[in-house]
Each structure stands twice: as C-alpha cells, then as structure tokens.
Design a protein around this motif. Structure first.
Motif, PDB file in Angstrom:
ATOM      1  N   PRO A   1       2.847  17.753  -4.382  1.00  0.00           N
ATOM      2  CA  PRO A   1       2.873  16.979  -5.629  1.00  0.00           C
ATOM      3  C   PRO A   1       2.992  15.471  -5.411  1.00  0.00           C
ATOM      4  O   PRO A   1       2.341  14.687  -6.123  1.00  0.00           O
ATOM      5  N   ARG A   2       3.797  15.049  -4.448  1.00  0.00           N
ATOM      6  CA  ARG A   2       3.976  13.600  -4.253  1.00  0.00           C
ATOM      7  C   ARG A   2       2.683  12.948  -3.774  1.00  0.00           C
ATOM      8  O   ARG A   2       2.379  11.805  -4.129  1.00  0.00           O
ATOM      9  N   TYR A   3       1.900  13.677  -2.992  1.00  0.00           N
ATOM     10  CA  TYR A   3       0.662  13.086  -2.498  1.00  0.00           C
ATOM     11  C   TYR A   3      -0.489  13.269  -3.486  1.00  0.00           C
ATOM     12  O   TYR A   3      -1.436  12.480  -3.480  1.00  0.00           O
TER      13      TYR A   3
ATOM     14  N   ILE B   1       0.831  -1.205   0.000  1.00  0.00           N
ATOM     15  CA  ILE B   1       0.000   0.000   0.000  1.00  0.00           C
ATOM     16  C   ILE B   1       0.866   1.255   0.000  1.00  0.00           C
ATOM     17  O   ILE B   1       2.015   1.236   0.460  1.00  0.00           O
ATOM     18  N   PRO B   2       0.322   2.378  -0.512  1.00  0.00           N
ATOM     19  CA  PRO B   2       1.014   3.659  -0.371  1.00  0.00           C
ATOM     20  C   PRO B   2       0.887   4.155   1.065  1.00  0.00           C
ATOM     21  O   PRO B   2      -0.116   3.889   1.736  1.00  0.00           O
ATOM     22  N   LEU B   3       1.897   4.868   1.521  1.00  0.00           N
ATOM     23  CA  LEU B   3       1.905   5.388   2.881  1.00  0.00           C
ATOM     24  C   LEU B   3       1.766   6.902   2.878  1.00  0.00           C
ATOM     25  O   LEU B   3       2.435   7.599   2.119  1.00  0.00           O
TER      26      LEU B   3
ATOM     27  N   THR C   1       9.988   3.679  -7.089  1.00  0.00           N
ATOM     28  CA  THR C   1      10.292   4.812  -7.956  1.00  0.00           C
ATOM     29  C   THR C   1       9.221   5.897  -7.848  1.00  0.00           C
ATOM     30  O   THR C   1       9.379   6.975  -8.417  1.00  0.00           O
ATOM     31  N   THR C   2       8.147   5.635  -7.121  1.00  0.00           N
ATOM     32  CA  THR C   2       7.106   6.632  -6.927  1.00  0.00           C
ATOM     33  C   THR C   2       7.604   7.724  -5.975  1.00  0.00           C
ATOM     34  O   THR C   2       8.489   7.466  -5.138  1.00  0.00           O
ATOM     35  N   PRO C   3       7.052   8.921  -6.067  1.00  0.00           N
ATOM     36  CA  PRO C   3       7.489   9.989  -5.165  1.00  0.00           C
ATOM     37  C   PRO C   3       7.011   9.813  -3.729  1.00  0.00           C
ATOM     38  O   PRO C   3       7.471  10.515  -2.828  1.00  0.00           O
ATOM     39  N   TYR C   4       6.090   8.900  -3.511  1.00  0.00           N
ATOM     40  CA  TYR C   4       5.581   8.619  -2.169  1.00  0.00           C
ATOM     41  C   TYR C   4       6.064   7.246  -1.720  1.00  0.00           C
ATOM     42  O   TYR C   4       6.466   6.403  -2.528  1.00  0.00           O
TER      43      TYR C   4
END
Length: 225
Positions: free
Chosen positions: A40-42, A17-19, A113-116
């Motif tokens: 932007p990351r969120y 999951i994303p945090l 590689t995602t910003p989050y």
C-alpha cells in the motif's frame, strides 16, 4: 529507453524525491527496471509520482531486506527513475517500468506524513549521467563479452547474442550490471562506479571472482535467458 521528458542536467530534476528502498536492485541511467508494486505505501508512492513529476528514487538498504518492521538504513547513493510504463492488474497491483535518469547522493531524509520515505538529494556528483554514451570509447568491449560468455557457459544460460552484438557499449555494460545476479555490495559498487569504463572493469572482475569460486546467483537469471 524512451522518454518524453528531457533531462539535460540537475536543473531538470527535483531536489526532493520519494525513495523506494530495494535490496539487490540496480537502476542505472537510461536502463529500464520493471517493477511489480503491491505494498500500500508504494502504491501510494506511485499514485503521487504519476500526479507529479513521475519520478522515484531507487536506493538500496545497507543491510538488505532486513526486518520489515524496522526502518532500514540506506546507502548514500541511488538512482532517479522516471515512470515510463504503467499498467493496472485488476487485483490491486501496479506494473510499472522505471527508466533511469541520473544517480543522486542523499543529502537528508525529510520528516514526512506520506507512508513512503522522501529525501532531499544532490545530482551534482554525477553530471556525467546526463550525457548519453559518455566514455563508451574507453570500454574494453571484448573483455565484457568474454566475461559474459564464460558466465553463461558456466550457468547454462541462453543469451540473445544478436542483441548483445548490436548494443552500444553503454547499453551493454549497464544492462549486464543491472541484470547481474550479484549481491547488494557488488550492485552498489557498480552503481557508484565513477564512469562507464570503471563499471565495465568492475563487472568483469566481479564476474571472474564469482566464476573462480563457483558462485553467482546459485540459479539462472531469467533476464539472461
């Protein structure tokens, strides 16, 4: 709490999951958390969540907000939320509501590689979360309401007492825990309480301690007004 999806157990929840690290923010099962998303990351995280299973993991950083240039260490327990409301503002922000599904324990953060940030998680320590209103009959409702009355009197707040009286024990305890103006350690303790009875007792105890020392938020919580 309204959701189209049904979560009967861990098998219905994604293991990766994303945090979303949020200091002094508490999401509990079947509770609702409104969020104003602007980083932007969120924004990217919400986009990806909406394109996928519409879930985000809310978790507290151990040292609060801290230095934004640093990657904060996280507590080991958070809560999975489903995006149940979404709106664009026209100025680059998203207004969303997360509805709590179940708590999770961090297993490991993943190289991404995602910003989050993303992590693999385990829901099995919190199977009780998948049963709505579990343990309600063991809650000392009168003690919770007494603590709330003392708090709002001390802080000069207004409360929708009709809503309080009509709320189930689970909704009452969890909503008051989420709205409480206490710090991240208190919020984490409320999150990690093993059952509703313990969370209610903890909420009453924290409130009594804060009132005894004249503490609390240092200001009114608009959620209670």
């Amino acid at each position: 709490m309204v959701m189209n999806a049904v979560y009967r157990g861990p098998q219905d929840c994604p293991l990766t999951i994303p945090l979303f690290p949020l200091a002094e923010a508490l999401l509990l099962p079947r509770g609702e958390m409104p969020l104003n998303i602007f980083e932007p990351r969120y924004l990217a995280m919400v986009d990806d969540a909406l394109a996928g299973r519409r879930v985000i993991g809310v978790i507290q950083p151990v040292n609060g907000a801290g230095d934004p240039a640093q990657v904060p260490k996280l507590y080991s327990v958070g809560c999975l939320g489903r995006v149940t409301r979404f709106a664009e503002t026209g100025d680059g922000r998203y207004l969303i509501t997360l509805t709590g599904v179940a708590r999770f324990r961090l297993v490991e953060e993943l190289p991404v590689t995602t910003p989050y940030r993303q992590a693999r998680v385990d829901y099995s320590p919190f199977l009780i979360d998948f049963t709505a209103r579990a343990g309600e009959e063991e809650v000392d409702r009168a003690a919770v309401i007494r603590a709330l009355e003392a708090f709002v009197t001390a802080k000069g707040l207004r409360v929708d007492w009709r809503g309080v009286r009509s709320a189930s024990n689970e909704a009452l305890v969890n909503a008051l825990s989420m709205m409480s103006p206490y710090g991240l350690r208190e919020k984490q303790a409320l999150l990690e309480a093993p059952d509703l009875k313990t969370r209610a007792e903890m909420l009453v105890a924290i409130t009594e301690i804060e009132l005894a020392r004249g503490g609390g938020s240092g200001g009114s919580d608009p959620a209670l007004q």
